[in-house]
Design a protein around this motif. Structure first.
Motif, PDB file in Angstrom:
ATOM      1  N   GLY A  40     139.061 113.328  21.947  1.00 36.12           N
ATOM      2  CA  GLY A  40     139.900 113.466  23.127  1.00 36.12           C
ATOM      3  C   GLY A  40     140.582 114.822  23.198  1.00 36.12           C
ATOM      4  N   ILE A  41     141.104 115.277  22.072  1.00 35.53           N
ATOM      5  CA  ILE A  41     141.762 116.584  22.049  1.00 35.53           C
ATOM      6  C   ILE A  41     140.760 117.693  22.306  1.00 35.53           C
ATOM      7  CG2 ILE A  41     142.938 118.251  20.546  1.00 35.53           C
ATOM      8  CD1 ILE A  41     144.432 115.827  19.325  1.00 35.53           C
ATOM      9  N   ALA A  43     137.934 117.426  23.964  1.00 34.62           N
ATOM     10  CA  ALA A  43     137.523 117.360  25.371  1.00 34.62           C
ATOM     11  C   ALA A  43     138.572 117.983  26.279  1.00 34.62           C
ATOM     12  CB  ALA A  43     137.273 115.914  25.775  1.00 34.62           C
ATOM     13  N   GLN A  44     139.836 117.727  25.994  1.00 34.91           N
ATOM     14  CA  GLN A  44     140.894 118.284  26.830  1.00 34.91           C
ATOM     15  C   GLN A  44     141.069 119.776  26.606  1.00 34.91           C
ATOM     16  OE1 GLN A  44     144.577 116.098  26.900  1.00 34.91           O
ATOM     17  NE2 GLN A  44     143.510 114.142  26.703  1.00 34.91           N
ATOM     18  N   THR A  45     140.844 120.232  25.387  1.00 31.33           N
ATOM     19  CA  THR A  45     140.978 121.653  25.078  1.00 31.33           C
ATOM     20  C   THR A  45     139.837 122.454  25.687  1.00 31.33           C
ATOM     21  OG1 THR A  45     142.049 121.097  22.991  1.00 31.33           O
ATOM     22  CG2 THR A  45     141.197 123.330  23.201  1.00 31.33           C
ATOM     23  N   ALA A  47     137.987 121.551  28.226  1.00 34.03           N
ATOM     24  CA  ALA A  47     137.779 121.275  29.654  1.00 34.03           C
ATOM     25  C   ALA A  47     138.075 122.527  30.459  1.00 34.03           C
ATOM     26  CB  ALA A  47     138.673 120.129  30.106  1.00 34.03           C
TER      27      ALA A  47
END
Length: 122
Positions: A40-41, A43-45, A47
């Protein structure tokens, strides 16, 4: 690197999903949670701002739409021309001696029939 401990509360539905994922991967729910947090981290970083891609897609769809409208116009005109050629040829072959006004009415009726059939309204 020294690990840091967090206390996490998950809704029941998310806990069920996490346990199912852990079982599928053959790992403990704690390991699945750790993988999920890392993924998740990441993917968010990683993105990117998708607004540029969205603008490009909208532009391409608009371009396709404009070209499609042009093609529809050409096809419609081709159908009308084919109907006119058919009606004039039929009139000449039958030697009916019809006037242009009568043939024009026949052309429009033939064109209307063909567009209705194309739209499934036969």
């Amino acid at each position: 690197m020294r690990p840091v401990q967090y206390s996490v509360r998950l809704p029941v539905e998310l806990d069920k999903a996490l346990r199912k994922l852990a079982k599928q991967q053959g790992i403990s729910p704690y390991a699945a949670l750790q993988r999920s947090v890392k993924a998740g981290i990441t993917a968010q970083t990683d993105a990117s701002d998708g607004s540029a891609e969205i603008r490009e897609m909208v532009s391409e769809v608009a371009s396709i739409s404009a070209r499609l409208a042009g093609v529809e116009g050409i096809i419609d005109r081709t159908l009308f021309t084919a109907c006119a050629a058919y009606c004039y040829a039929r009139s000449a072959a039958l030697g009916a001696g019809k006037t242009d006004e009568i043939i024009t009415v026949e052309i429009h009726r033939a064109y209307d029939r063909q567009t209705a059939k194309a739209q499934g309204r036969s």
